[in-house]
Scaffold this motif. Structure first.
Motif, PDB file in Angstrom:
ATOM      1  N   LEU A 157      19.126  41.817  27.604  1.00 57.81           N
ATOM      2  CA  LEU A 157      20.674  42.007  27.334  1.00 57.81           C
ATOM      3  C   LEU A 157      21.225  42.929  27.850  1.00 57.81           C
ATOM      4  O   LEU A 157      22.548  42.575  28.268  1.00 57.81           O
ATOM      5  N   GLN A 158      20.672  43.848  28.268  1.00 58.42           N
ATOM      6  CA  GLN A 158      21.507  44.966  29.153  1.00 58.42           C
ATOM      7  C   GLN A 158      21.675  44.509  30.619  1.00 58.42           C
ATOM      8  O   GLN A 158      22.716  44.591  31.186  1.00 58.42           O
ATOM      9  N   ARG A 159      20.795  43.661  31.030  1.00 65.62           N
ATOM     10  CA  ARG A 159      20.951  42.946  32.498  1.00 65.62           C
ATOM     11  C   ARG A 159      22.024  41.771  32.292  1.00 65.62           C
ATOM     12  O   ARG A 159      22.930  41.575  33.191  1.00 65.62           O
ATOM     13  N   VAL A 160      21.990  41.018  31.079  1.00 65.47           N
ATOM     14  CA  VAL A 160      22.979  39.967  31.026  1.00 65.47           C
ATOM     15  C   VAL A 160      24.398  40.707  31.163  1.00 65.47           C
ATOM     16  O   VAL A 160      25.176  40.171  31.717  1.00 65.47           O
ATOM     17  N   ARG A 161      24.679  41.848  30.302  1.00 62.03           N
ATOM     18  CA  ARG A 161      26.053  42.450  30.410  1.00 62.03           C
ATOM     19  C   ARG A 161      26.175  43.157  31.763  1.00 62.03           C
ATOM     20  O   ARG A 161      27.329  43.194  32.348  1.00 62.03           O
ATOM     21  N   ALA A 162      25.261  43.770  32.558  1.00 66.88           N
ATOM     22  CA  ALA A 162      25.133  44.251  33.694  1.00 66.88           C
ATOM     23  C   ALA A 162      25.649  43.270  34.751  1.00 66.88           C
ATOM     24  O   ALA A 162      26.368  43.371  35.784  1.00 66.88           O
ATOM     25  N   GLY A 163      25.541  41.830  34.570  1.00 69.48           N
ATOM     26  CA  GLY A 163      25.597  40.768  35.572  1.00 69.48           C
ATOM     27  C   GLY A 163      27.053  40.371  35.423  1.00 69.48           C
ATOM     28  O   GLY A 163      27.918  39.605  36.325  1.00 69.48           O
ATOM     29  N   ALA A 164      27.911  40.564  34.309  1.00 73.39           N
ATOM     30  CA  ALA A 164      29.275  40.089  34.299  1.00 73.39           C
ATOM     31  C   ALA A 164      30.363  41.138  34.982  1.00 73.39           C
ATOM     32  O   ALA A 164      29.984  42.493  35.144  1.00 73.39           O
ATOM     33  N   ALA A 165      31.124  40.701  35.426  1.00 75.50           N
ATOM     34  CA  ALA A 165      32.170  41.468  36.122  1.00 75.50           C
ATOM     35  C   ALA A 165      33.076  42.327  35.098  1.00 75.50           C
ATOM     36  O   ALA A 165      32.920  42.037  33.818  1.00 75.50           O
ATOM     37  N   GLU A 166      33.598  43.558  35.593  1.00 83.37           N
ATOM     38  CA  GLU A 166      34.227  44.390  34.543  1.00 83.37           C
ATOM     39  C   GLU A 166      35.179  43.542  33.944  1.00 83.37           C
ATOM     40  O   GLU A 166      36.230  42.961  34.488  1.00 83.37           O
ATOM     41  N   GLY A 167      35.410  43.681  32.405  1.00 91.17           N
ATOM     42  CA  GLY A 167      36.473  42.919  31.710  1.00 91.17           C
ATOM     43  C   GLY A 167      36.064  41.411  31.539  1.00 91.17           C
ATOM     44  O   GLY A 167      36.559  40.955  30.612  1.00 91.17           O
ATOM     45  N   GLU A 168      34.977  40.954  31.844  1.00 87.61           N
ATOM     46  CA  GLU A 168      34.639  39.526  31.847  1.00 87.61           C
ATOM     47  C   GLU A 168      33.327  39.392  30.656  1.00 87.61           C
ATOM     48  O   GLU A 168      32.568  40.367  30.491  1.00 87.61           O
ATOM     49  N   VAL A 169      33.650  38.445  30.039  1.00 89.42           N
ATOM     50  CA  VAL A 169      32.471  38.126  29.025  1.00 89.42           C
ATOM     51  C   VAL A 169      31.286  37.925  29.489  1.00 89.42           C
ATOM     52  O   VAL A 169      31.308  36.791  30.372  1.00 89.42           O
ATOM     53  N   PRO A 170      30.144  38.529  29.078  1.00 94.45           N
ATOM     54  CA  PRO A 170      28.807  37.876  29.937  1.00 94.45           C
ATOM     55  C   PRO A 170      28.476  36.582  29.740  1.00 94.45           C
ATOM     56  O   PRO A 170      28.342  35.705  30.895  1.00 94.45           O
ATOM     57  N   SER A 171      28.618  35.926  28.777  1.00 88.11           N
ATOM     58  CA  SER A 171      28.219  34.407  28.558  1.00 88.11           C
ATOM     59  C   SER A 171      28.642  34.040  27.379  1.00 88.11           C
ATOM     60  O   SER A 171      28.461  34.746  26.184  1.00 88.11           O
ATOM     61  N   ALA A 172      29.085  32.685  27.165  1.00 91.19           N
ATOM     62  CA  ALA A 172      29.726  32.188  26.001  1.00 91.19           C
ATOM     63  C   ALA A 172      28.307  31.850  25.039  1.00 91.19           C
ATOM     64  O   ALA A 172      28.585  31.954  23.699  1.00 91.19           O
ATOM     65  N   ALA A 173      27.496  31.840  25.643  1.00 91.24           N
ATOM     66  CA  ALA A 173      26.097  31.259  24.733  1.00 91.24           C
ATOM     67  C   ALA A 173      25.028  31.745  25.547  1.00 91.24           C
ATOM     68  O   ALA A 173      24.957  31.609  26.883  1.00 91.24           O
ATOM     69  N   ILE A 174      24.135  32.321  24.905  1.00 88.59           N
ATOM     70  CA  ILE A 174      22.713  33.038  25.706  1.00 88.59           C
ATOM     71  C   ILE A 174      21.631  32.141  24.696  1.00 88.59           C
ATOM     72  O   ILE A 174      21.552  32.403  23.555  1.00 88.59           O
ATOM     73  N   THR A 175      20.561  31.407  25.614  1.00 89.79           N
ATOM     74  CA  THR A 175      19.741  30.687  24.678  1.00 89.79           C
ATOM     75  C   THR A 175      18.494  31.406  25.082  1.00 89.79           C
ATOM     76  O   THR A 175      17.956  31.529  26.209  1.00 89.79           O
ATOM     77  N   LEU A 176      17.895  31.661  23.785  1.00 87.49           N
ATOM     78  CA  LEU A 176      16.367  32.298  23.782  1.00 87.49           C
ATOM     79  C   LEU A 176      15.355  31.019  23.295  1.00 87.49           C
ATOM     80  O   LEU A 176      15.260  30.611  22.315  1.00 87.49           O
ATOM     81  N   ILE A 177      14.217  30.936  24.347  1.00 88.17           N
ATOM     82  CA  ILE A 177      13.447  29.926  23.992  1.00 88.17           C
ATOM     83  C   ILE A 177      11.968  30.668  24.238  1.00 88.17           C
ATOM     84  O   ILE A 177      11.651  31.195  25.131  1.00 88.17           O
ATOM     85  N   THR A 178      11.185  30.390  22.962  1.00 87.94           N
ATOM     86  CA  THR A 178       9.899  30.812  22.938  1.00 87.94           C
ATOM     87  C   THR A 178       8.874  29.752  22.471  1.00 87.94           C
ATOM     88  O   THR A 178       8.679  29.404  21.391  1.00 87.94           O
ATOM     89  N   GLY A 179       8.526  29.189  23.513  1.00 90.82           N
ATOM     90  CA  GLY A 179       7.504  27.991  23.561  1.00 90.82           C
ATOM     91  C   GLY A 179       8.126  26.949  23.081  1.00 90.82           C
ATOM     92  O   GLY A 179       9.526  26.760  22.595  1.00 90.82           O
ATOM     93  N   PRO A 180       7.359  25.600  22.938  1.00 89.21           N
ATOM     94  CA  PRO A 180       8.025  24.347  22.301  1.00 89.21           C
ATOM     95  C   PRO A 180       8.595  24.700  21.051  1.00 89.21           C
ATOM     96  O   PRO A 180       8.086  25.447  20.330  1.00 89.21           O
ATOM     97  N   SER A 181       9.338  23.558  20.787  1.00 93.79           N
ATOM     98  CA  SER A 181      10.182  23.603  19.586  1.00 93.79           C
ATOM     99  C   SER A 181       9.030  23.484  18.420  1.00 93.79           C
ATOM    100  O   SER A 181       8.099  22.665  18.391  1.00 93.79           O
ATOM    101  N   ARG A 182       9.262  24.362  17.222  1.00 96.53           N
ATOM    102  CA  ARG A 182       8.357  24.294  16.247  1.00 96.53           C
ATOM    103  C   ARG A 182       8.985  24.615  14.879  1.00 96.53           C
ATOM    104  O   ARG A 182       9.744  25.568  14.908  1.00 96.53           O
ATOM    105  N   THR A 183       8.633  23.978  13.654  1.00 98.65           N
ATOM    106  CA  THR A 183       9.176  24.459  12.543  1.00 98.65           C
ATOM    107  C   THR A 183       8.068  24.084  11.483  1.00 98.65           C
ATOM    108  O   THR A 183       7.400  23.223  11.561  1.00 98.65           O
ATOM    109  N   SER A 184       8.307  25.063  10.431  1.00 97.02           N
ATOM    110  CA  SER A 184       7.404  24.859   9.266  1.00 97.02           C
ATOM    111  C   SER A 184       8.187  25.019   8.035  1.00 97.02           C
ATOM    112  O   SER A 184       7.652  25.583   7.061  1.00 97.02           O
ATOM    113  N   ASP A 185       9.477  24.824   8.056  1.00 96.67           N
ATOM    114  CA  ASP A 185      10.448  25.057   6.977  1.00 96.67           C
ATOM    115  C   ASP A 185      10.402  24.255   5.687  1.00 96.67           C
ATOM    116  O   ASP A 185      10.899  24.362   4.877  1.00 96.67           O
TER     117      ASP A 185
END
Length: 265
Positions: free
Chosen positions: A194-222
Motif C-alpha cells: 500500500l505504501q508503494r501504491v500511494r507513492a506511485g500517485a502524483a502529488e494531490g492525486e488519489v492513488p486508485s479508485a479500486a485496489i483488487t487483492l487476489i489470493t489464489g482461486p476463488s473459494r467460499t465455505s460460507d
C-alpha cells in the motif's frame, strides 16, 4: 416429542448431511494443500504477553527471498507459479496454460505492453482473442489475462491497481485468470504494497479508485462450511513471473494512461 426437541433433531440432522456432503471437498483440499508447518505458525501468530516461542519443535524457516516466499504462499492456496525469461518463453508458457485450460475465447486487459505477447499465444493455441471485452462478453470467455502491479510475499497475494489498468472484470469473471507479474514487484507485506501504491500517485492525486487483492482461486465455505471453488470468481489462478528488465514486461506501475470508467471498478 416436544416441538423444541423436534427442531433440535432436525437441525442436527441437517448439519450431519452437510458435513457428509463436504467430505469429498475436504479430501480434495487435503490432497492439494500441505498442513501448516511450525514455521507457518511462527510467522502468522503473534507472541503474546512477551512469551518466547516454543523451542520444542524444530522450525523450518520460510524462504528468505521474497519472490520464493510469494511462490510458497501462492502454491499453498492452489495458485500456480511460473518464472520465465524472455518473450519466447513467456509466449510458450501462455500457450501451454491456454491449451491445458481448453481455452476457446480469451479476454485481455487493456495493458498495451502485453498485447503482442497474448496475441501470439492465442494464435498458437488456436484461441480467439477478445479485446476490450464488455462485461457481457467476459461471461463467454474461458480465460482472462491481465498484469498485476504488485505481489505480497507474506500472503501470496496479487495487488491490481485500477489507476493503471482496467482489469478487475477480466480477473474476476472468466473461469481461469492468468496474471503477469514482474519479478521485482514483490513486497514483503500488505503495508509495504500500500505504501508503494500511494507513492506511485502524483502529488494531490488519489492513488486508485479500486485496489483488487487476489489470493489464489476463488473459494467460499460460507454456506454451512461446504468448500466450493470458483463460485464467485476464477477456478484457476496462474501467475507468470517475468524476470526484471525483460522488454515484454515494462514497469506496470508507471505512466498511468487512463482512469477507471464508471461501472468497471
Amino acid at each position: 416429542m416436544t416441538r423444541n426437541e423436534e427442531a433440535r433433531r432436525s437441525v442436527l440432522a441437517a448439519i450431519r448431511r452437510r458435513l457428509a456432503e463436504s467430505a469429498p471437498h475436504d479430501a480434495a483440499h487435503a490432497q492439494r494443500h500441505q498442513p501448516p508447518t511450525p514455521a507457518d505458525r511462527g510467522m502468522s501468530l503473534p507472541v503474546l504477553n512477551g512469551a518466547a516461542p516454543s523451542t520444542s519443535v524444530a522450525v523450518e524457516p520460510l524462504p528468505r527471498d521474497p519472490l520464493e516466499r510469494f511462490r510458497y504462499r501462492l502454491e499453498a492456496v492452489a495458485g500456480t507459479f511460473t518464472l520465465v525469461r524472455g518473450s519466447d518463453a513467456l509466449v510458450a508458457e501462455l500457450e501451454r496454460i491456454l491449451r491445458s485450460a481448453g481455452a476457446r475465447r480469451v479476454a485481455v486487459s487493456e495493458a498495451a505492453e502485453i498485447r503482442a505477447v497474448v496475441e501470439g499465444a492465442c494464435e498458437r493455441a488456436g484461441a480467439e482473442l477478445i479485446i476490450d471485452a464488455s462485461p457481457r462478453d467476459l461471461f463467454d470467455c474461458d480465460v482472462g489475462i491481465s498484469t498485476a502491479q504488485w505481489a505480497i510475499a507474506e500472503t501470496g497475494t496479487l495487488v491490481l491497481e485500477s489507476r493503471l489498468e482496467r482489469h478487475r472484470f477480466v480477473s474476476l469473471i472468466p473461469r481461469v485468470h492468468i496474471a503477469l507479474l514482474r519479478a521485482d514487484r514483490v513486497c514483503e507485506t500488505l503495508g509495504d504494497a500500500l505504501q508503494r501504491v500511494r507513492a506511485g500517485a502524483a502529488e494531490g492525486e488519489v492513488p486508485s479508485a479500486a485496489i483488487t487483492l487476489i489470493t489464489g482461486p476463488s473459494r467460499t465455505s460460507d454456506i454451512e462450511l461446504t468448500l466450493a471453488i470458483g463460485v464467485h470468481g476464477p477456478q484457476e489462478l496462474h501467475v507468470v513471473v517475468v524476470e526484471p528488465g525483460d522488454a515484454t514486461m515494462p514497469d506496470a506501475t508507471a505512466n498511468p494512461t487512463h482512469s477507471q470508467p464508471d461501472g468497471l471498478t
